[in-house]
Design a protein around this motif. Structure first.
Motif, PDB file in Angstrom:
ATOM      1  N   VAL A   1     -65.313 -47.456 -67.370  1.00 47.98           N
ATOM      2  CA  VAL A   1     -65.921 -47.024 -66.117  1.00 47.98           C
ATOM      3  C   VAL A   1     -67.446 -47.030 -66.251  1.00 47.98           C
ATOM      4  CG1 VAL A   1     -66.103 -45.151 -64.430  1.00 47.98           C
ATOM      5  CG2 VAL A   1     -63.902 -45.637 -65.530  1.00 47.98           C
ATOM      6  N   ILE A   2     -67.941 -46.555 -67.388  1.00 47.47           N
ATOM      7  CA  ILE A   2     -69.386 -46.588 -67.648  1.00 47.47           C
ATOM      8  C   ILE A   2     -69.887 -48.030 -67.628  1.00 47.47           C
ATOM      9  CG2 ILE A   2     -71.196 -46.070 -69.340  1.00 47.47           C
ATOM     10  CD1 ILE A   2     -70.029 -43.587 -68.097  1.00 47.47           C
ATOM     11  N   LEU A   3     -69.117 -48.935 -68.217  1.00 44.13           N
ATOM     12  CA  LEU A   3     -69.494 -50.356 -68.243  1.00 44.13           C
ATOM     13  C   LEU A   3     -69.610 -50.909 -66.823  1.00 44.13           C
ATOM     14  CD1 LEU A   3     -69.999 -52.855 -70.046  1.00 44.13           C
ATOM     15  CD2 LEU A   3     -67.540 -53.292 -69.969  1.00 44.13           C
ATOM     16  N   VAL A   4     -68.679 -50.533 -65.953  1.00 45.06           N
ATOM     17  CA  VAL A   4     -68.728 -50.976 -64.562  1.00 45.06           C
ATOM     18  C   VAL A   4     -70.000 -50.460 -63.878  1.00 45.06           C
ATOM     19  CG1 VAL A   4     -67.661 -50.652 -62.289  1.00 45.06           C
ATOM     20  CG2 VAL A   4     -66.260 -51.310 -64.250  1.00 45.06           C
ATOM     21  N   LEU A   5     -70.339 -49.188 -64.101  1.00 42.81           N
ATOM     22  CA  LEU A   5     -71.546 -48.629 -63.491  1.00 42.81           C
ATOM     23  C   LEU A   5     -72.803 -49.318 -64.016  1.00 42.81           C
ATOM     24  CD1 LEU A   5     -70.703 -44.809 -63.480  1.00 42.81           C
ATOM     25  CD2 LEU A   5     -70.550 -46.421 -61.581  1.00 42.81           C
ATOM     26  N   MET A   6     -72.831 -49.627 -65.303  1.00 41.83           N
ATOM     27  CA  MET A   6     -73.982 -50.319 -65.877  1.00 41.83           C
ATOM     28  C   MET A   6     -74.127 -51.721 -65.281  1.00 41.83           C
ATOM     29  SD  MET A   6     -73.602 -49.155 -69.875  1.00 41.83           S
ATOM     30  CE  MET A   6     -75.014 -50.103 -70.451  1.00 41.83           C
ATOM     31  N   ALA A   7     -72.994 -52.427 -65.148  1.00 44.87           N
ATOM     32  CA  ALA A   7     -73.037 -53.762 -64.561  1.00 44.87           C
ATOM     33  C   ALA A   7     -73.441 -53.691 -63.097  1.00 44.87           C
ATOM     34  CB  ALA A   7     -71.674 -54.430 -64.709  1.00 44.87           C
ATOM     35  N   ASN A   8     -72.931 -52.693 -62.399  1.00 43.82           N
ATOM     36  CA  ASN A   8     -73.259 -52.511 -60.990  1.00 43.82           C
ATOM     37  C   ASN A   8     -74.754 -52.272 -60.787  1.00 43.82           C
ATOM     38  OD1 ASN A   8     -72.320 -51.774 -58.100  1.00 43.82           O
ATOM     39  ND2 ASN A   8     -73.435 -49.956 -58.721  1.00 43.82           N
ATOM     40  N   SER A   9     -75.378 -51.554 -61.717  1.00 46.67           N
ATOM     41  CA  SER A   9     -76.814 -51.267 -61.588  1.00 46.67           C
ATOM     42  C   SER A   9     -77.665 -52.512 -61.787  1.00 46.67           C
ATOM     43  CB  SER A   9     -77.232 -50.182 -62.589  1.00 46.67           C
ATOM     44  OG  SER A   9     -77.221 -50.692 -63.916  1.00 46.67           O
ATOM     45  N   GLY A  10     -77.061 -53.571 -62.315  1.00 49.82           N
ATOM     46  CA  GLY A  10     -77.801 -54.818 -62.515  1.00 49.82           C
ATOM     47  C   GLY A  10     -77.825 -55.714 -61.293  1.00 49.82           C
ATOM     48  N   ILE A  11     -77.161 -55.292 -60.220  1.00 46.38           N
ATOM     49  CA  ILE A  11     -77.158 -56.096 -58.995  1.00 46.38           C
ATOM     50  C   ILE A  11     -78.539 -56.043 -58.354  1.00 46.38           C
ATOM     51  CG2 ILE A  11     -76.214 -56.305 -56.653  1.00 46.38           C
ATOM     52  CD1 ILE A  11     -73.606 -55.120 -57.719  1.00 46.38           C
ATOM     53  N   HIS A  12     -79.090 -57.209 -58.055  1.00 41.57           N
ATOM     54  CA  HIS A  12     -80.392 -57.286 -57.390  1.00 41.57           C
ATOM     55  C   HIS A  12     -80.219 -58.049 -56.080  1.00 41.57           C
ATOM     56  CE1 HIS A  12     -82.695 -55.753 -60.839  1.00 41.57           C
ATOM     57  NE2 HIS A  12     -81.843 -56.446 -61.574  1.00 41.57           N
ATOM     58  N   ALA A  13     -80.671 -57.473 -54.987  1.00 39.82           N
ATOM     59  CA  ALA A  13     -80.523 -58.106 -53.679  1.00 39.82           C
ATOM     60  C   ALA A  13     -81.837 -58.036 -52.920  1.00 39.82           C
ATOM     61  CB  ALA A  13     -79.408 -57.427 -52.897  1.00 39.82           C
ATOM     62  N   THR A  14     -81.883 -58.771 -51.820  1.00 39.02           N
ATOM     63  CA  THR A  14     -83.127 -58.866 -51.052  1.00 39.02           C
ATOM     64  C   THR A  14     -83.390 -57.650 -50.182  1.00 39.02           C
ATOM     65  OG1 THR A  14     -81.894 -60.081 -49.354  1.00 39.02           O
ATOM     66  CG2 THR A  14     -83.070 -61.385 -51.018  1.00 39.02           C
ATOM     67  N   SER A  15     -82.371 -56.808 -49.970  1.00 38.83           N
ATOM     68  CA  SER A  15     -82.551 -55.619 -49.149  1.00 38.83           C
ATOM     69  C   SER A  15     -81.565 -54.557 -49.593  1.00 38.83           C
ATOM     70  CB  SER A  15     -82.316 -55.950 -47.667  1.00 38.83           C
ATOM     71  OG  SER A  15     -80.938 -56.198 -47.434  1.00 38.83           O
ATOM     72  N   PRO A  16     -81.835 -53.283 -49.294  1.00 39.32           N
ATOM     73  CA  PRO A  16     -80.893 -52.218 -49.657  1.00 39.32           C
ATOM     74  C   PRO A  16     -79.506 -52.428 -49.049  1.00 39.32           C
ATOM     75  CG  PRO A  16     -83.020 -51.291 -49.051  1.00 39.32           C
ATOM     76  CD  PRO A  16     -83.085 -52.744 -48.728  1.00 39.32           C
ATOM     77  N   THR A  17     -79.446 -52.949 -47.816  1.00 45.10           N
ATOM     78  CA  THR A  17     -78.156 -53.181 -47.164  1.00 45.10           C
ATOM     79  C   THR A  17     -77.346 -54.227 -47.923  1.00 45.10           C
ATOM     80  OG1 THR A  17     -79.092 -52.645 -44.998  1.00 45.10           O
ATOM     81  CG2 THR A  17     -77.035 -53.884 -45.015  1.00 45.10           C
TER      82      THR A  17
END
Length: 221
Positions: free
Chosen positions: A154-170
Motif C-alpha cells: 500500500v505504501i508502494l502504491v502511495l509512493m508511485a501515486n505521488s510521482g504522477i505529474h500532470a498539467t493541472s490539479p484536475t
C-alpha cells in the motif's frame, strides 16, 4: 497603549505563522520535502530568522503544515474500517488516499517519514498505518484481497501515486483515480494470479511493519 501594542505584535506573529504554513504547504505539495527552509521563507515573504523563530526545525514545520491532511487521512481510514464490507472499505481507502496524496505530494513523504519529536503526528501516522493493515487483514479473511499483499505494498502504491505529474490539479486527480483503479485491480484476489516478488520494506515504524499480522501471515518465502 501597551495592551494595543502587545495585541498588534501577537497579531503580526500569528499572520507570519499562517503565511509560513501556507507557503510550506504550497511548496511541499509541488516539490516535496527537500525544499530548503530559506525557500519557504522567501515564498512566505518573511526573513529566514522569522521562520526559524516559529519553526526551529524542518520536522516541526512539516508536521504543522500537514496536520490537517493527517486528520483527513484518519477520517478516510476510519470510514474504511466502518464499512461492513472489508473489500469495499479497503478499495475506498486506496481511492481516497491516492486522491488526497495526489493533491499534495509532500504529504506522501510526510506519511512515510518518521518524526520522533512530533509525538502527536507520529501517533496519528501510526494509527493510520495500523488501520490500513487491519483493513487489509479483514479483506484477506473475506477472500477478496490477494493473500500475499502486505502493508508495504500500500505504501508502494502511495509512493508511485505521488510521482504522477500532470498539467493541472484536475488532470492530476483524474490520473490518480485511474491509477488507484489499476492498483485495486492488482490487489484483488484471483486464482490465477502470479506470486509477487519478495517484499521491499518501505513503511518506517517497526511496530507497524515488523509485527504486522498481515505481513507475518503473507510474507512470501
Amino acid at each position: 497603549m501597551t495592551d494595543r501594542l502587545s495585541h498588534a505584535l501577537r497579531s503580526d506573529a500569528l499572520d507570519n505563522r499562517e503565511r509560513i504554513l501556507e507557503a510550506a504547504r504550497a511548496v511541499f505539495a509541488v516539490d516535496g520535502l527537500d525544499v530548503p527552509m530559506r525557500e519557504v521563507a522567501r515564498r512566505a515573504g518573511v526573513a529566514p530568522a522569522t521562520l526559524y523563530r516559529r519553526f526551529p526545525t524542518k520536522e516541526m514545520l512539516v508536521t504543522e503544515a500537514f496536520a490537517e491532511q493527517m486528520y483527513a487521512c484518519r477520517a478516510v481510514v476510519d470510514e474504511g474500517l466502518a464499512d461492513p464490507d472489508p473489500w469495499h472499505g479497503f478499495c475506498l481507502v486506496i481511492e481516497k488516499m491516492c486522491e488526497l496524496h495526489a493533491r499534495d505530494r509532500g504529504f506522501t513523504a510526510a506519511l512515510i517519514s518518521t518524526f520522533p519529536k512530533a509525538v502527536d503526528f507520529e501517533a496519528r501516522r501510526e494509527y493510520a498505518l495500523r488501520a490500513v493493515d487491519e483493513l487489509a487483514r479483514r479483506a484477506k479473511e473475506a477472500g477478496r484481497l490477494r493473500p500475499d499483499v502486505v502493508l508495504d505494498d500500500v505504501i508502494l502504491v502511495l509512493m508511485a501515486n505521488s510521482g504522477i505529474h500532470a498539467t493541472s490539479p484536475t488532470t492530476q486527480v483524474s490520473a490518480s483515480r485511474r491509477f488507484a483503479a489499476l492498483a485495486i485491480s492488482a490487489f484483488q484476489a484471483s486464482p490465477d494470479a502470479s506470486p509477487l516478488p519478495p517484499v521491499a520494506r518501505l513503511a518506517s515504524p517497526a511496530s507497524v511493519t515488523g509485527h504486522s499480522q498481515v505481513g507475518q501471515a503473507s510474507r512470501p518465502g
